[in-house]
Design a protein around this motif. Structure first.
Motif, PDB file in Angstrom:
ATOM      1  N   ALA A  44       8.280   3.594  -4.417  1.00 35.39           N
ATOM      2  CA  ALA A  44       7.669   2.795  -3.138  1.00 35.39           C
ATOM      3  C   ALA A  44       6.628   3.429  -2.787  1.00 35.39           C
ATOM      4  N   LEU A  45       6.746   4.674  -2.313  1.00 32.12           N
ATOM      5  CA  LEU A  45       5.541   5.391  -1.691  1.00 32.12           C
ATOM      6  C   LEU A  45       4.349   5.583  -2.304  1.00 32.12           C
ATOM      7  N   ALA A  46       4.725   5.522  -3.620  1.00 30.39           N
ATOM      8  CA  ALA A  46       3.442   5.297  -4.722  1.00 30.39           C
ATOM      9  C   ALA A  46       2.552   4.069  -4.347  1.00 30.39           C
ATOM     10  N   ALA A  47       3.423   3.135  -4.390  1.00 33.84           N
ATOM     11  CA  ALA A  47       2.927   1.677  -4.300  1.00 33.84           C
ATOM     12  C   ALA A  47       2.254   1.624  -3.188  1.00 33.84           C
ATOM     13  N   LEU A  48       2.575   2.145  -1.911  1.00 36.33           N
ATOM     14  CA  LEU A  48       2.116   1.914  -0.668  1.00 36.33           C
ATOM     15  C   LEU A  48       0.692   2.907  -0.386  1.00 36.33           C
ATOM     16  N   THR A  49       0.866   4.053  -1.197  1.00 32.77           N
ATOM     17  CA  THR A  49      -0.173   4.787  -1.270  1.00 32.77           C
ATOM     18  C   THR A  49      -1.221   4.355  -1.856  1.00 32.77           C
ATOM     19  N   ALA A  50      -1.027   3.497  -3.173  1.00 32.88           N
ATOM     20  CA  ALA A  50      -1.979   2.890  -4.076  1.00 32.88           C
ATOM     21  C   ALA A  50      -2.665   1.668  -2.958  1.00 32.88           C
ATOM     22  N   SER A  51      -1.988   1.322  -2.351  1.00 29.07           N
ATOM     23  CA  SER A  51      -2.562  -0.039  -1.462  1.00 29.07           C
ATOM     24  C   SER A  51      -3.844   0.435  -0.568  1.00 29.07           C
ATOM     25  N   VAL A  52      -3.765   1.706  -0.112  1.00 25.33           N
ATOM     26  CA  VAL A  52      -4.789   2.263   0.660  1.00 25.33           C
ATOM     27  C   VAL A  52      -6.141   3.195  -0.044  1.00 25.33           C
ATOM     28  N   THR A  53      -5.697   3.306  -1.279  1.00 26.32           N
ATOM     29  CA  THR A  53      -6.451   4.140  -2.348  1.00 26.32           C
ATOM     30  C   THR A  53      -7.643   3.108  -2.929  1.00 26.32           C
TER      31      THR A  53
ATOM     32  N   PHE B  11      10.234  -3.873   2.174  1.00 21.08           N
ATOM     33  CA  PHE B  11       9.556  -4.664   3.189  1.00 21.08           C
ATOM     34  C   PHE B  11       8.303  -4.220   2.996  1.00 21.08           C
ATOM     35  N   ALA B  12       7.888  -3.024   3.215  1.00 19.75           N
ATOM     36  CA  ALA B  12       6.453  -2.768   3.137  1.00 19.75           C
ATOM     37  C   ALA B  12       5.768  -2.805   1.895  1.00 19.75           C
ATOM     38  N   VAL B  13       6.314  -2.589   0.860  1.00 17.83           N
ATOM     39  CA  VAL B  13       5.650  -2.896  -0.225  1.00 17.83           C
ATOM     40  C   VAL B  13       5.287  -4.452  -0.565  1.00 17.83           C
ATOM     41  N   ARG B  14       6.407  -5.297  -0.328  1.00 19.48           N
ATOM     42  CA  ARG B  14       6.168  -6.773  -0.347  1.00 19.48           C
ATOM     43  C   ARG B  14       4.946  -7.150   0.613  1.00 19.48           C
ATOM     44  N   ARG B  15       5.240  -6.502   1.936  1.00 22.09           N
ATOM     45  CA  ARG B  15       4.142  -6.819   2.577  1.00 22.09           C
ATOM     46  C   ARG B  15       2.718  -6.497   2.678  1.00 22.09           C
ATOM     47  N   TRP B  16       2.556  -5.100   2.108  1.00 23.23           N
ATOM     48  CA  TRP B  16       1.051  -4.599   2.161  1.00 23.23           C
ATOM     49  C   TRP B  16       0.574  -4.162   0.779  1.00 23.23           C
TER      50      TRP B  16
END
Length: 258
Positions: A158-167, A246-251
Protein backbone atom coordinates in the motif's frame (compact mmCIF):
# COMPACT_ATOMS: atom_id res chain seq x y z
CA UNK A 1 -21.31 -21.93 -28.63
CA UNK A 2 -19.30 -22.10 -25.40
CA UNK A 3 -18.19 -19.13 -23.38
CA UNK A 4 -15.14 -18.94 -21.21
CA UNK A 5 -15.77 -17.61 -17.73
CA UNK A 6 -12.84 -16.06 -15.91
CA UNK A 7 -12.67 -15.88 -12.14
CA UNK A 8 -10.80 -13.37 -9.97
CA UNK A 9 -8.26 -16.08 -9.10
CA UNK A 10 -7.56 -16.81 -12.77
CA UNK A 11 -7.28 -13.13 -13.59
CA UNK A 12 -4.90 -12.51 -10.69
CA UNK A 13 -2.83 -15.52 -11.67
CA UNK A 14 -2.53 -14.35 -15.27
CA UNK A 15 -1.66 -10.79 -14.30
CA UNK A 16 0.80 -11.98 -11.65
CA UNK A 17 2.50 -14.27 -14.17
CA UNK A 18 2.86 -11.41 -16.64
CA UNK A 19 4.22 -9.12 -13.93
CA UNK A 20 6.71 -11.78 -12.85
CA UNK A 21 8.02 -11.95 -16.42
CA UNK A 22 8.47 -8.18 -16.49
CA UNK A 23 10.15 -8.23 -13.10
CA UNK A 24 12.63 -10.84 -14.29
CA UNK A 25 13.62 -8.63 -17.21
CA UNK A 26 14.47 -5.70 -14.92
CA UNK A 27 17.97 -6.41 -13.63
CA UNK A 28 18.01 -3.48 -11.22
CA UNK A 29 14.76 -4.60 -9.65
CA UNK A 30 15.99 -8.18 -9.34
CA UNK A 31 19.23 -7.08 -7.66
CA UNK A 32 17.34 -4.80 -5.27
CA UNK A 33 14.77 -7.44 -4.41
CA UNK A 34 17.13 -10.40 -4.04
CA UNK A 35 20.59 -9.24 -3.01
CA UNK A 36 20.01 -6.13 -0.91
CA UNK A 37 17.88 -7.84 1.79
CA UNK A 38 20.48 -10.61 2.02
CA UNK A 39 23.49 -8.30 2.34
CA UNK A 40 22.21 -5.43 4.50
CA UNK A 41 21.76 -7.47 7.72
CA UNK A 42 25.50 -8.21 7.70
CA UNK A 43 26.23 -4.48 7.52
CA UNK A 44 24.38 -3.82 10.79
CA UNK A 45 25.99 -6.74 12.66
CA UNK A 46 28.79 -4.58 14.17
CA UNK A 47 26.21 -2.16 15.60
CA UNK A 48 24.14 -5.04 16.98
CA UNK A 49 27.21 -6.46 18.73
CA UNK A 50 27.63 -3.15 20.61
CA UNK A 51 24.11 -3.27 22.08
CA UNK A 52 23.32 -4.59 25.55
CA UNK A 53 20.94 -7.20 24.17
CA UNK A 54 20.86 -9.44 27.23
CA UNK A 55 19.68 -6.54 29.36
CA UNK A 56 16.60 -6.28 27.15
CA UNK A 57 16.05 -10.03 26.88
CA UNK A 58 17.19 -10.12 23.26
CA UNK A 59 19.84 -12.08 21.36
CA UNK A 60 21.97 -11.36 18.33
CA UNK A 61 20.09 -13.98 16.34
CA UNK A 62 16.63 -12.56 17.07
CA UNK A 63 17.69 -8.97 16.36
CA UNK A 64 19.37 -9.99 13.10
CA UNK A 65 16.28 -12.01 12.15
CA UNK A 66 14.02 -9.00 12.66
CA UNK A 67 16.40 -6.82 10.64
CA UNK A 68 16.57 -9.37 7.82
CA UNK A 69 12.79 -9.66 7.54
CA UNK A 70 12.43 -5.87 7.76
CA UNK A 71 14.92 -5.35 4.93
CA UNK A 72 13.09 -7.95 2.85
CA UNK A 73 9.79 -6.12 3.33
CA UNK A 74 11.33 -2.77 2.42
CA UNK A 75 13.40 -3.79 -0.60
CA UNK A 76 11.80 -6.94 -2.03
CA UNK A 77 8.29 -5.53 -1.65
CA UNK A 78 8.11 -1.77 -1.07
CA UNK A 79 11.02 -0.47 -3.15
CA UNK A 80 10.51 -2.83 -6.08
CA UNK A 81 6.77 -2.14 -6.18
CA UNK A 82 7.21 1.63 -6.29
CA UNK A 83 9.15 1.23 -9.51
CA UNK A 84 6.70 -1.36 -10.87
CA UNK A 85 3.61 0.77 -10.25
CA UNK A 86 5.20 3.85 -11.78
CA UNK A 87 6.55 1.99 -14.81
CA UNK A 88 3.21 0.30 -15.55
CA UNK A 89 1.38 3.60 -15.17
CA UNK A 90 3.70 5.56 -17.44
CA UNK A 91 3.60 2.77 -20.05
CA UNK A 92 -0.23 2.99 -20.00
CA UNK A 93 -0.46 -0.64 -18.87
CA UNK A 94 -2.66 0.19 -15.91
CA UNK A 95 -4.94 2.36 -18.04
CA UNK A 96 -5.42 -0.44 -20.58
CA UNK A 97 -6.10 -3.00 -17.86
CA UNK A 98 -8.91 -0.81 -16.48
CA UNK A 99 -10.76 -1.11 -19.78
CA UNK A 100 -11.03 -4.91 -19.35
CA UNK A 101 -12.83 -7.05 -16.82
CA UNK A 102 -10.29 -6.51 -14.06
CA UNK A 103 -11.40 -4.12 -11.32
CA UNK A 104 -9.02 -1.68 -9.66
CA UNK A 105 -8.23 -3.85 -6.65
CA UNK A 106 -7.43 -6.83 -8.89
CA UNK A 107 -5.07 -4.73 -11.01
CA UNK A 108 -3.16 -3.49 -7.98
CA UNK A 109 -3.10 -6.94 -6.34
CA UNK A 110 -2.00 -8.67 -9.54
CA UNK A 111 0.81 -6.16 -10.08
CA UNK A 112 1.97 -6.59 -6.49
CA UNK A 113 1.60 -10.39 -6.39
CA UNK A 114 5.13 -11.42 -7.53
CA UNK A 115 6.83 -8.99 -5.12
CA UNK A 116 4.57 -10.07 -2.26
CA UNK A 117 5.32 -13.75 -2.91
CA UNK A 118 9.04 -12.97 -3.16
CA UNK A 119 8.97 -11.04 0.11
CA UNK A 120 7.09 -13.86 1.85
CA UNK A 121 9.40 -16.63 0.61
CA UNK A 122 12.50 -14.55 1.30
CA UNK A 123 11.34 -13.77 4.85
CA UNK A 124 10.73 -17.45 5.55
CA UNK A 125 14.15 -18.44 4.19
CA UNK A 126 15.87 -15.71 6.20
CA UNK A 127 14.06 -16.83 9.34
CA UNK A 128 15.25 -20.40 8.82
CA UNK A 129 18.81 -19.20 8.11
CA UNK A 130 18.93 -17.03 11.24
CA UNK A 131 17.55 -19.89 13.32
CA UNK A 132 20.17 -22.34 12.09
CA UNK A 133 23.21 -20.06 11.74
CA UNK A 134 22.69 -17.41 14.43
CA UNK A 135 20.87 -19.50 17.03
CA UNK A 136 17.77 -17.28 16.93
CA UNK A 137 15.70 -20.10 18.41
CA UNK A 138 12.13 -21.02 17.57
CA UNK A 139 9.37 -18.38 17.68
CA UNK A 140 7.72 -18.21 21.09
CA UNK A 141 4.37 -17.07 19.70
CA UNK A 142 4.40 -17.99 15.99
CA UNK A 143 0.90 -16.66 15.32
CA UNK A 144 2.07 -13.14 16.19
CA UNK A 145 5.06 -13.51 13.84
CA UNK A 146 2.77 -14.61 11.00
CA UNK A 147 0.32 -11.80 11.72
CA UNK A 148 3.11 -9.23 11.77
CA UNK A 149 4.53 -10.52 8.50
CA UNK A 150 1.13 -10.35 6.78
CA UNK A 151 0.55 -6.81 8.03
CA UNK A 152 4.04 -5.85 6.86
CA UNK A 153 3.51 -7.27 3.38
CA UNK A 154 0.19 -5.52 2.89
CA UNK A 155 1.34 -2.16 4.27
CA UNK A 156 4.51 -2.19 2.16
CA UNK A 157 2.42 -2.78 -0.97
CA UNK A 158 0.00 0.00 0.00
CA UNK A 159 2.84 2.41 0.81
CA UNK A 160 4.39 1.58 -2.56
CA UNK A 161 1.13 2.47 -4.34
CA UNK A 162 0.94 5.78 -2.47
CA UNK A 163 4.59 6.61 -3.16
CA UNK A 164 4.04 5.81 -6.84
CA UNK A 165 1.25 8.39 -6.87
CA UNK A 166 3.74 11.20 -6.22
CA UNK A 167 6.51 9.76 -8.41
CA UNK A 168 6.78 11.12 -11.93
CA UNK A 169 9.10 8.60 -13.59
CA UNK A 170 10.42 5.12 -12.96
CA UNK A 171 13.93 6.58 -12.74
CA UNK A 172 12.93 8.85 -9.85
CA UNK A 173 11.23 6.02 -7.92
CA UNK A 174 14.45 5.25 -6.03
CA UNK A 175 14.54 8.84 -4.77
CA UNK A 176 10.89 9.18 -3.74
CA UNK A 177 11.09 5.86 -1.88
CA UNK A 178 13.97 7.03 0.32
CA UNK A 179 11.94 8.81 3.05
CA UNK A 180 9.89 5.70 3.81
CA UNK A 181 13.00 3.49 3.63
CA UNK A 182 15.04 5.60 6.03
CA UNK A 183 12.16 6.29 8.44
CA UNK A 184 11.28 2.60 8.61
CA UNK A 185 14.86 1.33 8.92
CA UNK A 186 15.76 3.79 11.69
CA UNK A 187 12.43 4.27 13.45
CA UNK A 188 10.43 1.06 13.11
CA UNK A 189 12.81 -1.22 14.99
CA UNK A 190 14.48 -2.80 11.96
CA UNK A 191 18.06 -1.64 12.57
CA UNK A 192 17.70 -0.41 16.15
CA UNK A 193 15.14 -2.11 18.42
CA UNK A 194 12.76 0.47 19.86
CA UNK A 195 13.87 -0.55 23.38
CA UNK A 196 17.20 1.20 22.75
CA UNK A 197 15.68 4.52 21.69
CA UNK A 198 14.84 7.29 24.17
CA UNK A 199 11.36 6.80 25.60
CA UNK A 200 9.78 9.82 23.90
CA UNK A 201 11.36 8.97 20.55
CA UNK A 202 10.29 5.34 20.87
CA UNK A 203 6.71 6.39 21.67
CA UNK A 204 6.54 8.45 18.47
CA UNK A 205 8.29 5.82 16.32
CA UNK A 206 5.85 3.15 17.54
CA UNK A 207 3.18 4.80 15.38
CA UNK A 208 5.13 4.65 12.11
CA UNK A 209 3.37 2.47 9.52
CA UNK A 210 5.69 -0.54 9.77
CA UNK A 211 6.41 -0.31 13.51
CA UNK A 212 3.48 -2.47 14.69
CA UNK A 213 4.29 -5.18 12.13
CA UNK A 214 7.97 -5.26 13.16
CA UNK A 215 6.96 -5.25 16.84
CA UNK A 216 4.71 -8.25 16.30
CA UNK A 217 7.48 -10.12 14.45
CA UNK A 218 10.11 -9.34 17.07
CA UNK A 219 7.87 -9.77 20.09
CA UNK A 220 6.28 -12.91 18.71
CA UNK A 221 9.68 -14.46 18.11
CA UNK A 222 11.18 -13.48 21.48
CA UNK A 223 8.03 -13.93 23.54
CA UNK A 224 8.54 -10.59 25.27
CA UNK A 225 5.28 -9.04 24.10
CA UNK A 226 2.51 -8.86 26.69
CA UNK A 227 -1.10 -9.41 25.73
CA UNK A 228 -1.79 -5.69 26.15
CA UNK A 229 1.17 -4.67 23.97
CA UNK A 230 0.28 -7.28 21.34
CA UNK A 231 -3.30 -6.00 21.19
CA UNK A 232 -2.03 -2.44 20.86
CA UNK A 233 0.29 -3.41 17.99
CA UNK A 234 -2.52 -5.28 16.21
CA UNK A 235 -4.95 -2.37 16.58
CA UNK A 236 -2.33 0.10 15.34
CA UNK A 237 -1.58 -2.12 12.34
CA UNK A 238 -5.29 -2.45 11.61
CA UNK A 239 -5.69 1.32 11.77
CA UNK A 240 -2.84 1.78 9.30
CA UNK A 241 -4.37 -0.89 7.06
CA UNK A 242 -7.75 0.87 6.94
CA UNK A 243 -6.06 4.23 6.36
CA UNK A 244 -3.88 2.74 3.61
CA UNK A 245 -6.87 1.23 1.78
CA UNK A 246 -8.69 4.57 1.91
CA UNK A 247 -5.62 6.51 0.77
CA UNK A 248 -4.89 4.20 -2.17
CA UNK A 249 -8.52 4.34 -3.33
CA UNK A 250 -8.52 8.11 -3.01
CA UNK A 251 -5.11 9.15 -4.36
CA UNK A 252 -3.63 6.41 -6.51
CA UNK A 253 -2.97 7.76 -10.01
CA UNK A 254 -3.91 5.66 -13.03
CA UNK A 255 -2.99 8.26 -15.65
CA UNK A 256 0.63 9.11 -16.57
CA UNK A 257 2.11 12.16 -14.90
CA UNK A 258 3.10 14.56 -17.65
Amino acid sequence: MSSTTTTPVRRLRALGRAELTLLGRNRNAVVTALLVPLSLPFSVRPAVDQMDLKGEGLSVGSVMLTAAIGFSLLFAVYSSLVGAFVARREELVLKRLRTGELDDSEILAGTALPSLCLGLVQSLLLAVACTLLLDAGAPAVPQLVVLGLLFGLFLCAALAALTASVTRTAESAQVTALPVLFASMLGSGIIIPLQFLPDRVADVCAFLPLSPAIRLISGGWNGDLSGYDALGAVLTALAWTVLAVFAVRRWFRWEPRR
